[in-house]
Scaffold this motif. Sequence first.
Motif, PDB file in Angstrom:
ATOM      1  N   UNK A 116       2.768   6.520  11.390  1.00  0.00           N
ATOM      2  CA  UNK A 116       3.498   6.726  10.131  1.00  0.00           C
ATOM      3  C   UNK A 116       3.455   5.475   9.261  1.00  0.00           C
ATOM      4  N   UNK A 117       3.583   4.305   9.874  1.00  0.00           N
ATOM      5  CA  UNK A 117       3.534   3.052   9.119  1.00  0.00           C
ATOM      6  C   UNK A 117       2.158   2.848   8.496  1.00  0.00           C
ATOM      7  N   UNK A 118       1.119   3.154   9.267  1.00  0.00           N
ATOM      8  CA  UNK A 118      -0.241   3.021   8.744  1.00  0.00           C
ATOM      9  C   UNK A 118      -0.441   3.963   7.563  1.00  0.00           C
ATOM     10  N   UNK A 119      -0.004   5.209   7.714  1.00  0.00           N
ATOM     11  CA  UNK A 119      -0.178   6.187   6.642  1.00  0.00           C
ATOM     12  C   UNK A 119       0.530   5.746   5.364  1.00  0.00           C
ATOM     13  N   UNK A 120       1.692   5.165   5.476  1.00  0.00           N
ATOM     14  CA  UNK A 120       2.431   4.722   4.284  1.00  0.00           C
ATOM     15  C   UNK A 120       1.602   3.732   3.482  1.00  0.00           C
ATOM     16  N   UNK A 121       1.017   2.745   4.148  1.00  0.00           N
ATOM     17  CA  UNK A 121       0.265   1.742   3.380  1.00  0.00           C
ATOM     18  C   UNK A 121      -1.044   2.313   2.844  1.00  0.00           C
ATOM     19  N   UNK A 122      -1.655   3.231   3.593  1.00  0.00           N
ATOM     20  CA  UNK A 122      -2.880   3.846   3.090  1.00  0.00           C
ATOM     21  C   UNK A 122      -2.585   4.723   1.874  1.00  0.00           C
ATOM     22  N   UNK A 123      -1.499   5.470   1.906  1.00  0.00           N
ATOM     23  CA  UNK A 123      -1.124   6.275   0.741  1.00  0.00           C
ATOM     24  C   UNK A 123      -0.731   5.391  -0.441  1.00  0.00           C
ATOM     25  N   UNK A 124      -0.153   4.223  -0.162  1.00  0.00           N
ATOM     26  CA  UNK A 124       0.102   3.268  -1.246  1.00  0.00           C
ATOM     27  C   UNK A 124      -1.212   2.866  -1.920  1.00  0.00           C
ATOM     28  N   UNK A 125      -2.244   2.654  -1.110  1.00  0.00           N
ATOM     29  CA  UNK A 125      -3.559   2.328  -1.669  1.00  0.00           C
ATOM     30  C   UNK A 125      -4.105   3.507  -2.475  1.00  0.00           C
ATOM     31  N   UNK A 126      -3.970   4.719  -1.945  1.00  0.00           N
ATOM     32  CA  UNK A 126      -4.408   5.904  -2.683  1.00  0.00           C
ATOM     33  C   UNK A 126      -3.698   6.009  -4.034  1.00  0.00           C
ATOM     34  N   UNK A 127      -2.399   5.740  -4.034  1.00  0.00           N
ATOM     35  CA  UNK A 127      -1.624   5.767  -5.289  1.00  0.00           C
ATOM     36  C   UNK A 127      -2.202   4.761  -6.280  1.00  0.00           C
ATOM     37  N   UNK A 128      -2.508   3.578  -5.795  1.00  0.00           N
ATOM     38  CA  UNK A 128      -3.093   2.544  -6.652  1.00  0.00           C
ATOM     39  C   UNK A 128      -4.399   3.027  -7.260  1.00  0.00           C
ATOM     40  N   UNK A 129      -5.259   3.605  -6.432  1.00  0.00           N
ATOM     41  CA  UNK A 129      -6.547   4.097  -6.914  1.00  0.00           C
ATOM     42  C   UNK A 129      -6.357   5.194  -7.957  1.00  0.00           C
ATOM     43  N   UNK A 130      -5.429   6.123  -7.683  1.00  0.00           N
ATOM     44  CA  UNK A 130      -5.206   7.239  -8.610  1.00  0.00           C
ATOM     45  C   UNK A 130      -4.713   6.763  -9.971  1.00  0.00           C
ATOM     46  N   UNK A 131      -3.944   5.688  -9.994  1.00  0.00           N
ATOM     47  CA  UNK A 131      -3.398   5.167 -11.248  1.00  0.00           C
ATOM     48  C   UNK A 131      -4.398   4.245 -11.954  1.00  0.00           C
ATOM     49  N   UNK A 132      -4.938   3.288 -11.207  1.00  0.00           N
ATOM     50  CA  UNK A 132      -5.788   2.262 -11.812  1.00  0.00           C
ATOM     51  C   UNK A 132      -7.195   2.760 -12.117  1.00  0.00           C
ATOM     52  N   UNK A 133      -7.640   3.811 -11.427  1.00  0.00           N
ATOM     53  CA  UNK A 133      -9.016   4.291 -11.599  1.00  0.00           C
ATOM     54  C   UNK A 133      -9.046   5.792 -11.866  1.00  0.00           C
ATOM     55  N   UNK A 134      -8.086   6.263 -12.614  1.00  0.00           N
ATOM     56  CA  UNK A 134      -7.979   7.690 -12.903  1.00  0.00           C
ATOM     57  C   UNK A 134      -9.280   8.248 -13.481  1.00  0.00           C
ATOM     58  N   UNK A 135      -9.797   9.296 -12.848  1.00  0.00           N
ATOM     59  CA  UNK A 135     -10.999   9.947 -13.332  1.00  0.00           C
ATOM     60  C   UNK A 135     -12.300   9.294 -12.918  1.00  0.00           C
ATOM     61  N   UNK A 136     -12.218   8.168 -12.205  1.00  0.00           N
ATOM     62  CA  UNK A 136     -13.417   7.432 -11.803  1.00  0.00           C
ATOM     63  C   UNK A 136     -13.768   7.701 -10.341  1.00  0.00           C
ATOM     64  N   UNK A 137     -14.895   7.120  -9.921  1.00  0.00           N
ATOM     65  CA  UNK A 137     -15.330   7.178  -8.526  1.00  0.00           C
ATOM     66  C   UNK A 137     -15.251   5.778  -7.933  1.00  0.00           C
TER      67      UNK A 137
END
Length: 204
Positions: A116-137
């Motif tokens: 669960x702890x690992x997933x939290x930080x990985x989803x934090x990274x996903x959130x960052x990607x979704x915001x900072x790189x919206x629409x990109x690869x």
Amino acid sequence: MTTTLYLMRHGEVHNPTKILYGRMPGFHLSDLGLQQAEAAAEWLADKPIKAIYSSPMERAQQTAALVAHRHAGLAPHTDERIVEVYTPYEGRPIEELAAAGWDLYTGNEPPYESPAMVLVRVLDFFEHVAVEHSGDSIVAVAHGDILVFPWLYAQSVEPEALMKDRLVEYALPVDYPATASIMTFELDGSPREILPRVTYTCPY
């Protein structure tokens, strides 16, 4: 807009003593690992990559550098949120851990991590990607469990330690992500609000 995250495992590691190296320093890609990483980099070469991230571990940095070589002007960004899991089993023989179903988590207390702890930080990274790189690869080079836990999450399953020996039950087409394999996550906004879509590729 859909953001595409190519979450990639590093290539095979030179590990002649066959131990769990975890976050231990000094573990780099083997000759085969370099070939695997080159194959993955070639698979990604025609993708419109706008940014590359990497775990701080040497094996991930090497792999990310090979990906970056095919994308002019890009250099990998190091991100601690996709670093290898922190476990008390570093240095233990691989055969011992395999016999235990690769359970690196049961009974762990902080600072060691739970799934669960690992997933939290990985989803934090996903959130960052979704915001900072919206629409990109985007490409991110990480480690086995860093791929496994968001895969399970994308199947609406909260990851647990003993799930790793039966991942095919959760739609993964292999027993465990191969070295230099890639999971393609499609993010339509926050992954905590909309589950990502995900596919698995081994490019060699």
